[in-house]
Design an enzyme around this catalytic site. Structure first.
Site, PDB file in Angstrom:
ATOM      1  N   ASN A 151       0.810  -1.234   0.000  1.00  0.00           N
ATOM      2  CA  ASN A 151       0.000   0.000   0.000  1.00  0.00           C
ATOM      3  C   ASN A 151       0.839   1.278   0.000  1.00  0.00           C
ATOM      4  OD1 ASN A 151       0.750  -0.307   2.716  1.00  0.00           O
ATOM      5  ND2 ASN A 151      -1.122   0.667   3.455  1.00  0.00           N
ATOM      6  N   GLU A 249       4.395  -3.571  12.381  1.00  0.00           N
ATOM      7  CA  GLU A 249       3.362  -2.559  12.166  1.00  0.00           C
ATOM      8  C   GLU A 249       2.186  -3.274  11.527  1.00  0.00           C
ATOM      9  OE1 GLU A 249       3.096   0.317  13.211  1.00  0.00           O
ATOM     10  OE2 GLU A 249       5.167   0.545  13.886  1.00  0.00           O
ATOM     11  N   CYS A 283      -3.062   1.799   6.494  1.00  0.00           N
ATOM     12  CA  CYS A 283      -3.193   1.311   7.879  1.00  0.00           C
ATOM     13  C   CYS A 283      -3.891   2.371   8.712  1.00  0.00           C
ATOM     14  CB  CYS A 283      -1.840   1.059   8.512  1.00  0.00           C
ATOM     15  SG  CYS A 283      -0.791   0.039   7.554  1.00  0.00           S
TER      16      CYS A 283
HETATM   17  C1  UN1 Z   1       0.335   3.010   6.132  1.00  0.00           C
HETATM   18  O1  UN1 Z   1      -0.809   3.093   5.753  1.00  0.00           O
HETATM   19  O2  UN1 Z   1       0.828   1.901   6.396  1.00  0.00           O
HETATM   20  O3  UN1 Z   1      -0.035   8.671   7.883  1.00  0.00           O
HETATM   21  C2  UN1 Z   1       1.266   4.157   6.226  1.00  0.00           C
HETATM   22  C3  UN1 Z   1      -0.207   8.192   6.754  1.00  0.00           C
HETATM   23  C4  UN1 Z   1       0.973   7.958   5.860  1.00  0.00           C
HETATM   24  C5  UN1 Z   1       1.569   6.623   6.129  1.00  0.00           C
HETATM   25  C6  UN1 Z   1       0.598   5.497   6.115  1.00  0.00           C
HETATM   26  N1  UN1 Z   1       1.934   8.997   6.075  1.00  0.00           N
HETATM   27  O4  UN1 Z   1      -1.331   7.930   6.343  1.00  0.00           O
END
Ligand code: UN1
Length: 500
Positions: A151, A249, A283
């Site tokens: 992603n 993560e 995420c």
């Molecule tokens: C992710 O979705 O794993 O804060 C990372 C954010 C991005 C990073 C997302 N700077 O949505």
């Protein structure tokens, strides 16, 4: 243009030993993006053995010199930003402005970690005995295995590889198969920027074969993984016998709370961006909207209008707001969740179907979806969907909003829109996620702050910022006794004053 890509293993661009390949396709239209080597356990072992050798040289390169190479990598990324972003939109599907942001996140990290080449601070502290000196320094750990998701195909590898390298580790990188070509392109760029051979290898192939072989290799000392909570548990169990450092993560079920006193225009912008940006495949994406009762009807009506106006399409087109989801399996999983939500009693307000109009039928497009009248315990309010689906939950007050926000298996990001400074500070204290936003959505973390979450989102580590350095270093405490006599810590301290 040649679509046959090789891996960089122990400093050489090679095919896998089996010579078998797999294909990567554009999720918007099925176009072939490239073919990558299907590596197996022997390829992983070759990469790790190369990394073990390279580590012995790399760890001795002074950190400021390592920093100069990272600075070159940052500049190469700047020069290649547009090309990588376009390739990203084609291989992963996110709309072009977001793809540019993804590359920018790696650029930011490269400049930040290049600067760490002249910091990587340890510390000194007074010691308890005379004629003795104490300091704590950071040592690299050894070989790092970096396993990354599709992603954020450039940003997340950047978060892992760049801090690992500046600290003096060697890295074996396995990108997600859906974005294997971008992973290979990234490593080529590192090589062109002057990273010595063998310090960074890339191997492509399935997680359950080559990924597992990589992390299980005894010479790998750190595993950094981003993916689902289920996969994270498996990674954790596999590396436990080897007592490796492991930074995970994992999933999220992030919520935006909108209070009656919020600026509704601002909140709507934040909800649309956080729920449907990257087609909900972050995420950090907002997948729950917690709304205070007084504005529920107005907010949902306005949200439905905005959601229905979003234009699906190929992310390369300027007219596109929402791109495809990554693959067919994901598309079906998302739709399955919407059906579960409806069966549980949620009310479908917008979307709720796979898009099949015209050219959309060629790709994996899901119509942005609102599920209203969701109850906090329903599966669509608890499980990570990873698609453009937003579950709306009504609450009476701040206490209930906070309780609902915190009551999930995950703990990555949360947000509250309110005009009341007391409510904002209460939320900052009471929201139990690793990231909290006030009057902004749940996405948009910056690289110099710790990134990660509580509960099922991880295992207590953080990426990015100074926290990343902790994952990729071991502390070494050094005592230098220049008294020329035996001095017993904790014991001879009683007689110090009488001896002076
Ligand atoms: C992710 O979705 O794993 O804060 C990372 C954010 C991005 C990073 C997302 N700077 O949505």
């Amino acid at each position: 243009m040649c679509l046959m890509y090789r891996n960089c293993i122990a400093g050489e661009w090679v095919d896998s030993l089996s010579a078998v390949r797999f294909s990567s396709y554009n999720p918007a239209n099925g176009e072939l993006i490239g073919e990558a080597p299907m590596c197996g356990p022997e390829d992983a072992a070759r990469a790790v053995e190369g990394a073990v050798k390279a580590f012995e040289r790399w760890r001795r390169v002074p950190a400021p010199k390592r920093g100069e190479i990272l600075f070159q990598i940052a500049q190469e990324l700047v020069a290649e930003k547009e090309r990588l972003a376009r390739l990203m939109t084609r291989e992963m599907g996110k709309v072009l402005p977001e793809a540019r942001g993804d590359v920018q996140e790696a650029i930011d990290m490269a400049f930040y970690m290049a600067g760490e080449g002249r910091r990587l601070f340890g510390y000194t502290s007074p010691v308890e005995l005379p004629d003795k000196f104490g300091m704590a320094v950071r040592d690299p750990v050894g070989v790092v295995a970096a396993i990354t998701p599709w992603n954020f195909p450039i940003a997340i590898p950047g978060w892992k590889i760049l801090p690992a390298l500046i600290a003096g580790n060697a890295v074996v990188f396995k990108p997600a198969s859906d974005t294997a070509i971008l992973g290979i392109e990234l490593v080529r760029l590192f090589e062109e920027a002057g990273l010595p051979a063998g310090v960074l290898s890339v191997i492509t192939g399935p997680g359950d074969t080559v990924g597992e072989a990589l992390i299980s290799h005894p010479a790998v000392r750190v595993v950094t993984f981003t993916g689902s909570t289920e996969a994270g548990r498996r990674v954790s169990a596999l590396v436990a016998p080897g007592l490796k450092k492991v930074s995970l993560e994992l999933g999220g079920k992030n919520a935006i709370t909108v209070m009656d006193d919020a600026d509704l225009d601002l909140a709507l912008d934040g909800v649309i961006w956080s729920a449907f940006g990257t087609s909900g495949q972050r995420c950090t994406a907002c997948s729950r909207l917690i709304v205070q009762r007084g504005i529920h009807r107005e907010l949902v009506d306005r949200l439905a209008k905005r959601t229905e106006a979003l234009r699906l399409g190929d992310g390369l087109l300027e007219t596109t707001d929402v791109g495809p989801v990554i693959n067919r399996r994901s598309l079906e999983r998302i739709h399955h969740y919407v059906q579960i939500g409806c069966a549980e009693g949620a009310v479908l307000r917008s979307g709720g179907r796979i898009a099949t109009e015209g050219a959309l039928a060629e790709g994996n497009f899901y119509v942005p979806t609102l599920l209203d009248q969701v109850k906090p315990g329903m599966r669509v309010a608890q499980e990570e969907i990873f698609g453009p689906v937003l579950s709306i939950i009504e609450v009476a007050d701040l206490d209930e909003a906070i309780a609902v926000n915190n009551a999930t298996e995950y703990g990555l990001s949360s947000s509250i829109y309110t005009g009341d400074v007391n409510a904002a500070f209460t939320a900052m204290r009471e929201l139990t996620t690793g990231i909290v936003y006030i009057n902004a959505g749940t996405i948009g973390a910056e690289i110099h702050f710790p990134f990660g979450g509580t509960r099922g989102t991880g295992n207590g580590h953080r990426e990015a910022g100074q926290a990343a350095i902790d994952t990729f270093t071991e502390w070494k405490s050094i005592y230098v006794d220049f008294s020329g006599r035996l001095q017993r810590a904790q014991i001879d301290t009683d007689t110090i004053l009488s001896k002076l």
